[in-house]
Design a protein around this motif. Structure first.
Motif, PDB file in Angstrom:
ATOM      1  N   ALA A  70     -80.888 -42.386 -13.354  1.00  0.00           N
ATOM      2  CA  ALA A  70     -80.237 -43.078 -14.468  1.00  0.00           C
ATOM      3  C   ALA A  70     -81.141 -43.078 -15.699  1.00  0.00           C
ATOM      4  O   ALA A  70     -80.673 -42.867 -16.827  1.00  0.00           O
ATOM      5  N   CYS A  71     -82.430 -43.285 -15.481  1.00  0.00           N
ATOM      6  CA  CYS A  71     -83.373 -43.292 -16.601  1.00  0.00           C
ATOM      7  C   CYS A  71     -83.427 -41.926 -17.275  1.00  0.00           C
ATOM      8  O   CYS A  71     -83.414 -41.823 -18.506  1.00  0.00           O
ATOM      9  N   GLU A  72     -83.458 -40.882 -16.470  1.00  0.00           N
ATOM     10  CA  GLU A  72     -83.462 -39.528 -17.022  1.00  0.00           C
ATOM     11  C   GLU A  72     -82.206 -39.288 -17.860  1.00  0.00           C
ATOM     12  O   GLU A  72     -82.261 -38.717 -18.947  1.00  0.00           O
ATOM     13  N   GLU A  73     -81.095 -39.730 -17.302  1.00  0.00           N
ATOM     14  CA  GLU A  73     -79.841 -39.492 -18.002  1.00  0.00           C
ATOM     15  C   GLU A  73     -79.789 -40.293 -19.296  1.00  0.00           C
ATOM     16  O   GLU A  73     -79.254 -39.830 -20.306  1.00  0.00           O
ATOM     17  N   LEU A  74     -80.357 -41.484 -19.262  1.00  0.00           N
ATOM     18  CA  LEU A  74     -80.451 -42.275 -20.487  1.00  0.00           C
ATOM     19  C   LEU A  74     -81.251 -41.525 -21.543  1.00  0.00           C
ATOM     20  O   LEU A  74     -80.828 -41.430 -22.704  1.00  0.00           O
ATOM     21  N   ASP A  75     -82.384 -40.977 -21.150  1.00  0.00           N
ATOM     22  CA  ASP A  75     -83.198 -40.210 -22.088  1.00  0.00           C
ATOM     23  C   ASP A  75     -82.392 -39.067 -22.689  1.00  0.00           C
ATOM     24  O   ASP A  75     -82.413 -38.847 -23.903  1.00  0.00           O
ATOM     25  N   THR A  95     -79.147 -38.720 -22.906  1.00  0.00           N
ATOM     26  CA  THR A  95     -78.052 -39.190 -23.750  1.00  0.00           C
ATOM     27  C   THR A  95     -78.573 -39.675 -25.098  1.00  0.00           C
ATOM     28  O   THR A  95     -77.957 -39.434 -26.141  1.00  0.00           O
ATOM     29  N   ARG A  96     -79.736 -40.345 -25.078  1.00  0.00           N
ATOM     30  CA  ARG A  96     -80.309 -40.811 -26.336  1.00  0.00           C
ATOM     31  C   ARG A  96     -80.724 -39.648 -27.216  1.00  0.00           C
ATOM     32  O   ARG A  96     -80.627 -39.718 -28.441  1.00  0.00           O
ATOM     33  N   ALA A  97     -81.174 -38.570 -26.594  1.00  0.00           N
ATOM     34  CA  ALA A  97     -81.519 -37.387 -27.381  1.00  0.00           C
ATOM     35  C   ALA A  97     -80.264 -36.845 -28.067  1.00  0.00           C
ATOM     36  O   ALA A  97     -80.321 -36.380 -29.206  1.00  0.00           O
ATOM     37  N   ASN A  98     -79.136 -36.921 -27.366  1.00  0.00           N
ATOM     38  CA  ASN A  98     -77.883 -36.475 -27.964  1.00  0.00           C
ATOM     39  C   ASN A  98     -77.518 -37.292 -29.199  1.00  0.00           C
ATOM     40  O   ASN A  98     -76.882 -36.776 -30.120  1.00  0.00           O
ATOM     41  N   LEU A  99     -77.905 -38.552 -29.209  1.00  0.00           N
ATOM     42  CA  LEU A  99     -77.599 -39.392 -30.369  1.00  0.00           C
ATOM     43  C   LEU A  99     -78.206 -38.780 -31.627  1.00  0.00           C
ATOM     44  O   LEU A  99     -77.549 -38.676 -32.663  1.00  0.00           O
ATOM     45  N   MET A 100     -79.465 -38.382 -31.535  1.00  0.00           N
ATOM     46  CA  MET A 100     -80.115 -37.770 -32.685  1.00  0.00           C
ATOM     47  C   MET A 100     -79.367 -36.505 -33.116  1.00  0.00           C
ATOM     48  O   MET A 100     -79.131 -36.291 -34.300  1.00  0.00           O
ATOM     49  N   LEU A 110     -76.210 -35.745 -32.722  1.00  0.00           N
ATOM     50  CA  LEU A 110     -74.926 -36.033 -33.354  1.00  0.00           C
ATOM     51  C   LEU A 110     -75.094 -36.744 -34.689  1.00  0.00           C
ATOM     52  O   LEU A 110     -74.312 -36.546 -35.613  1.00  0.00           O
ATOM     53  N   ALA A 111     -76.147 -37.557 -34.790  1.00  0.00           N
ATOM     54  CA  ALA A 111     -76.285 -38.358 -36.000  1.00  0.00           C
ATOM     55  C   ALA A 111     -76.873 -37.557 -37.151  1.00  0.00           C
ATOM     56  O   ALA A 111     -76.478 -37.736 -38.306  1.00  0.00           O
ATOM     57  N   ARG A 112     -77.812 -36.659 -36.868  1.00  0.00           N
ATOM     58  CA  ARG A 112     -78.627 -36.123 -37.953  1.00  0.00           C
ATOM     59  C   ARG A 112     -78.842 -34.628 -37.992  1.00  0.00           C
ATOM     60  O   ARG A 112     -79.519 -34.133 -38.902  1.00  0.00           O
TER      61      ARG A 112
END
Lengths: 254, 254
Positions: free
Chosen positions: A153-158, A160-165, A167-169
Motif C-alpha cells: 500500500a505504501c509503494e502504491e501511495l508513492d 499515485t502521489r508521483a502521478n499527481l505531479m 497531472l498537475a504540472r
DNA sequence: CGCCCGCTTGAGCTCGCTCAACAACAGTGG
DNA sequence: CCACTGTTGTTGAGCGAGCTCAAGCGGGCG
C-alpha cells in the motif's frame, strides 16, 4: 469546453463482454511464476497452503469486465497474467484511467466496501481470487501477510502521489515520456525486453491516464518519433531509442 | 509556456525558519484530544504506554520546515494540532502541494527511506514523533497497530486516487468547489463550524494543490462569490453559503 | 513611513482542446 | 471473394480556457 468529454464515450460505452468470468479451482502456489512479484510472497512458502485453500482462479478474455465501479467488493485479486485497467467515469463521460495493472499486482487496497473503479481486461488475463473475508482472516492469522500488504500500500501511495505531479504540472510530452519509462521499468522485471515497451491499451486509454486527449497523445508520439526518441511500426510496441532523452523530459532539470 | 513555473519560485524560496523544531518530552496519550482521530487509536488504551515510551513532542511555528524532500526519514508523526503542507518541487520551480495535513493525520506512510515531500507548517503545529525503528518494533508487537496503519494507508490511497480525477479532468471551478467541500468535511469532525472552512494556506498553495495558477484560483473564488455559492471578507475564512451548488460543481451530473 | 507580501483584476497570448477528415485494419455477411 | 462497417490511430485547422504578464490595493512589519 475544455476537459469536456467526447459524446460517444457516454453514448455507447465499450463493446462489452459478459461480466461472468471463467472460474476454475486454484492449482497451487508451488509453481506460480509470479509469486515473487506479488504480495503472496510475504507469506513464507510453508504457509501458502492457507492461501491456496481459499483461492480461486479467474480467466478473463480481453475486453471483459472484472468489476464495476460502485459494485460491492467481495474479493481481492492478484494478477498472474495479462493487463488490466482501472477506470473511473463521470456521468458526463469524462474518463480517468487511474492505472494499468500488470502481472503480480494486487487488486483490493481500498478502504471502501465498494469498487472505486471499473476494472477491465486489456489483454487476456488470469487472476487469483481471494474472498474478502478469508483474506481478512488470513491477515489476522499471519501478520507477515498484513505487513506485506502495508508495504504494498505504501509503494502504491508513492506511485499515485508521483502521478499527481504528472497531472498537475507536466507538459504532454513530459507526461508521455514519463509514462513510457514507467511502463518499461515495470515490464522489465516481468520479462520485458530492455528498451522496449508493450502498450496493449489504446491511445484513448493512455490519454485518459495522462489527463490529455487522444489527439494530443498521438501528436506527442509523433513528436517523440520525429526526434528519434522512440521508434515503432506497430503503435502498441514501442522501442525506446533514446531513453536518456526520455528521462530528461520526464524529470526536467534533474 | 503553459505549466512553466514562475521564476521567483526558484529564485528565492520561502522565507525560512530554522529547521530544528522545539522538542519536548511526551506528556502521555491519556488526555490526548486527537487520539480518536489518529492511528494511535488502533492501539487499545491499555497498550498506549508502549507508544508513549518512544514518543516525543514537537512544536513548529508557522513557516517552519519539518522535513525536506530527499532527506533521510528517521521518524513518523501524528499531527495533534495545526496544519502542514506536503510540497514537491521540480528543479525548474514547478511546484505541487500534494496535500494538506490536519489534526490527527499520520505522516510516514511511504515505502521510501527518504522523504518524498518537503513538509512545512502552515500554522503553528504540534506533533507526536515516533522513531522509525521503534514504530516498526511496535508494529511487530501489536498487530492491531499495523492493521490500523494498513487501514489508514487504504483510506489515503482512496483520497489520492480521487485527486487524480480532479487533476486530470476537472475544470478550475469544479476543482475549487471540490477542494472547499473536502476541506470542510475534514474540518467538521475536528471542531470546525458547519458551513465554514478555514484556509490558512495561501492562494498559491491552493493553486499548486489543484494544478492551477494563483490567478485562476483567485478568479474562481471571485466567481463562486459572485454566484453566491461562497462568502468571505477574510480570504482565509470562507462561508459555504450554497453547499449544494458547490456539490453540483464538484460532482457534475451525480 | 515605506517596503514586501498576498490577493485580486485586466489584457493578451498560447497550448492543448474541439471538430473534422482520412488511412489502415479487422470483422462480417452477402 | 469483396463490399460494407466500425474501430483505432494520425493529421490538419481553428478556437478558447487558462496561462503569462502587468498593475493596483491593502495589511503587516521593520
Amino acid at each position: 469546453m475544455r476537459t469536456r468529454a467526447r459524446l460517444h464515450a457516454v453514448a455507447e460505452g465499450p463493446r462489452r463482454l459478459p461480466d461472468v468470468p471463467h472460474r476454475e479451482p486454484h492449482t497451487g502456489c508451488r509453481g506460480c511464476l509470479t509469486r515473487h512479484l506479488a504480495v503472496c510472497a510475504s507469506l513464507p512458502a510453508e504457509d501458502t497452503h492457507d492461501l491456496e485453500a481459499v483461492a480461486g482462479r479467474l480467466r478473463l478474455p480481453a475486453g471483459a469486465t472484472l468489476a464495476r465501479e460502485g459494485a460491492p467488493r467481495r474479493e481481492v485479486y492478484t494478477l498472474t497474467a495479462g493487463m488490466l485497467r482501472q477506470v473511473r467515469l463521470l456521468p458526463d463521460g469524462r474518463r480517468l484511467v487511474a492505472g494499468f495493472l500488470l502481472t503480480g499486482d494486487f487488486i483490493g487496497l481500498t478502504g471502501s466496501a465498494r469498487h472505486r473503479h471499473t476494472i477491465e481486461a486489456i489483454t487476456d488475463t488470469v487472476l487469483c481470487a481471494f474472498p474478502l473475508q478469508d483474506m481478512r482472516a488470513l491477515c489476522a492469522r499471519h501478520p507477515a501477510l498484513e505487513s506485506g500488504l502495508l508495504g504494498h500500500a505504501c509503494e502504491e501511495l508513492d506511485a499515485t502521489r508521483a502521478n499527481l505531479m504528472t497531472l498537475a504540472r507536466m507538459t504532454p510530452l513530459e507526461r508521455l515520456a514519463g509514462f513510457l519509462l514507467h511502463m518499461a521499468d515495470r515490464q522489465h522485471p516481468r520479462g520485458g525486453a530492455r528498451g522496449w515497451v508493450d502498450l496493449p491499451m489504446t491511445r484513448v486509454d493512455i490519454a485518459d491516464h495522462l489527463g490529455l486527449t487522444v489527439e494530443t497523445v498521438s501528436r506527442s508520439f509523433t513528436r517523440l518519433r520525429r526526434d528519434d526518441a522512440v521508434r515503432f511500426d506497430d503503435p502498441h510496441r514501442i522501442a525506446l531509442h533514446a531513453p536518456d532523452r526520455l528521462r530528461a523530459l520526464a524529470a526536467p532539470g534533474a
